[in-house]
Design an enzyme around this catalytic site. Structure first.
Site, short mmCIF file in Angstrom:
data_model
loop_
_atom_site.label_atom_id
_atom_site.label_comp_id
_atom_site.label_asym_id
_atom_site.label_seq_id
_atom_site.Cartn_x
_atom_site.Cartn_y
_atom_site.Cartn_z
N ARG A 80 0.96 -1.56 0.11
CA ARG A 80 0.18 0.12 0.31
C ARG A 80 0.80 1.41 0.55
NH1 ARG A 80 -5.74 0.41 3.20
NH2 ARG A 80 -5.94 1.18 1.12
N ASP A 245 -12.78 3.81 9.45
CA ASP A 245 -13.29 3.17 8.35
C ASP A 245 -13.51 1.96 9.18
OD1 ASP A 245 -14.35 3.21 5.53
OD2 ASP A 245 -12.29 3.29 4.75
N ASN A 250 -14.37 -3.29 4.42
CA ASN A 250 -12.96 -3.36 4.36
C ASN A 250 -12.87 -4.50 5.88
OD1 ASN A 250 -12.62 -1.10 3.51
ND2 ASN A 250 -12.53 0.16 4.42
N ASP A 263 -7.70 -1.51 5.74
CA ASP A 263 -7.92 -0.17 5.67
C ASP A 263 -7.91 0.69 6.76
OD1 ASP A 263 -8.22 -0.69 2.88
OD2 ASP A 263 -9.82 0.00 2.26
N GLU A 265 -5.74 3.67 7.05
CA GLU A 265 -5.96 5.15 6.35
C GLU A 265 -6.29 6.88 7.70
OE1 GLU A 265 -5.65 5.26 2.92
OE2 GLU A 265 -8.00 4.94 2.61
#
Length: 376
Positions: A80, A245, A250, A263, A265
């Site tokens: 990523r 998130d 996810n 995920d 972030e």
């Protein structure tokens, strides 16, 4: 063309990267050979990108092979990295080191985040910092075409869907109940010293809105910020590490049980209800889209009542102020998706709407939240 065909065509058109996979593979292989520093015959397979989910960070899959003193080795990997500037990034910055550390924290808390392998802070190797994690296998409820339209989750039995829901809520309970030291929270905090975690979280969203849309004003989103100020909870509750998130799109599942939580972030610090409301609202968003298209979807799945009751049973904490936090979830999602539409406009995939409020995909839902009809 059917409504499902329209959704598939839209998914195929969305552009998320400007990087050439062949060139990127060569750079990954050169970097890995230097990083392993000892094994021979290091090679990297052709790279591929995911489909169905993910519009922010750039994600690529590959298999790494090498030989060491114990013989041939092979490892399936996921890298990523931040998107290139010309790809119109969704977020203003991508702190890959923070993501790497919060995933390690989550694993210690019993959350099945992927096993992290390497973090590379130097952008020289691939053009931006990146990290590599081990690739898991399983099923992810897709965004495009949404899992409420078709597929394995829609076709599952009610008992299997309930099991998936309970296990998904348990991810939040485990993360939020994990014992933390001050340094565990410090690396996720930024600026605005002296403010509550919730106020800091909302102020960061205001700053994100200003960055994402510049001189373009979106009145509906600004009205939502004002609504939050008018309905601010007297006691926001305990600060915890927040996934950010938190949604089933996810999570990777096998046999309706999470095997990889993805995920990170948007991870940060804030009340538990930020994640709980996000999980509830994001399903309701896909369910609303499905019903607009004339399909039944999953109306009894991931309801506020069930999710909050399961969270209470699993964590010991009873969620509070949920109308506030669901409205905040809708506002946050509105800012992100309006930015995604800006990206589509940039790449010529759609025109700018005459009314900027139409950049908010769930405009009707957010409007009904602000005037109180949403919960009737």
């Amino acid at each position: 063309m059917s409504r499902l065909d329209d959704q598939r065509a839209e998914a195929a058109e969305i552009r998320t990267s400007t990087r050439d996979l062949g060139e990127l593979r060569d750079r990954v292989q050169a970097w890995l050979a230097g990083r392993l520093d000892g094994p021979s015959g290091v090679s990297v397979s052709e790279l591929s990108r995911p489909s169905g989910n993910g519009l922010s960070s750039e994600t690529v899959f590959f298999t790494a092979s090498w030989a060491d003193g114990t013989g041939p080795q092979e490892l399936k990997c996921v890298a990523r990295m931040a998107p290139a500037a010309e790809a119109v990034p969704v977020f203003p910055e991508y702190d890959l080191g923070k993501q790497f550390e919060v995933m390690r924290f989550a694993r210690r808390a019993g959350v099945p985040a992927p096993r992290t392998l390497w973090f590379e802070p130097d952008p020289a190797a691939l053009g931006s910092p990146f990290f590599v994690m081990e690739q898991e296998t399983g099923d992810v409820p897709p965004d495009l075409v949404p899992y409420t339209f078709e597929g394995w989750l829609l076709d599952a039995s009610p008992a299997d869907r309930e099991r998936l829901q309970r296990h998904s809520v348990d991810i939040l309970a485990r993360l939020h109940n994990a014992p933390v030291q001050p340094e565990d929270l410090a690396f996720l905090r930024s600026g605005h010293s002296g403010e509550s975690a919730l106020r800091r979280h909302v102020n960061e969203q205001r700053a994100y809105y200003e960055w994402a849309h510049g001189s373009l004003r979106i009145p509906l989103l600004e009205d939502a910020f004002a609504w939050l100020d008018d309905h601010w909870p007297a006691d926001p509750g305990q600060d915890v590490i927040s996934w950010g998130d938190a949604r089933i799109g996810n999570v990777m599942y096998r046999d309706f049980t999470p095997v990889a939580v993805l995920d990170w972030e948007m991870a940060g610090v804030g009340p538990r209800e930020i994640d709980i409301a996000w999980m509830i609202f994001l399903h309701r968003f896909f369910q609303d889209v499905t019903m607009i298209m004339g399909l039944p979807g999953l109306p009894g799945f991931m309801t506020r009542e069930d999710v909050c009751a399961q969270y209470h049973a699993l964590s010991g904490h009873e969620p509070r102020n949920m109308e506030f936090f669901e409205t905040y979830a809708a506002l946050r999602h509105g800012i992100i998706m309006a930015r995604v539409w800006h990206r589509r406009i940039h790449f010529g995939e759609q025109p700018m709407p005459e009314d900027p409020n139409d950049l908010v995909m769930h405009r009707a839902a957010l409007e009904s939240m602000l005037d109180g009809r949403y919960w009737d």
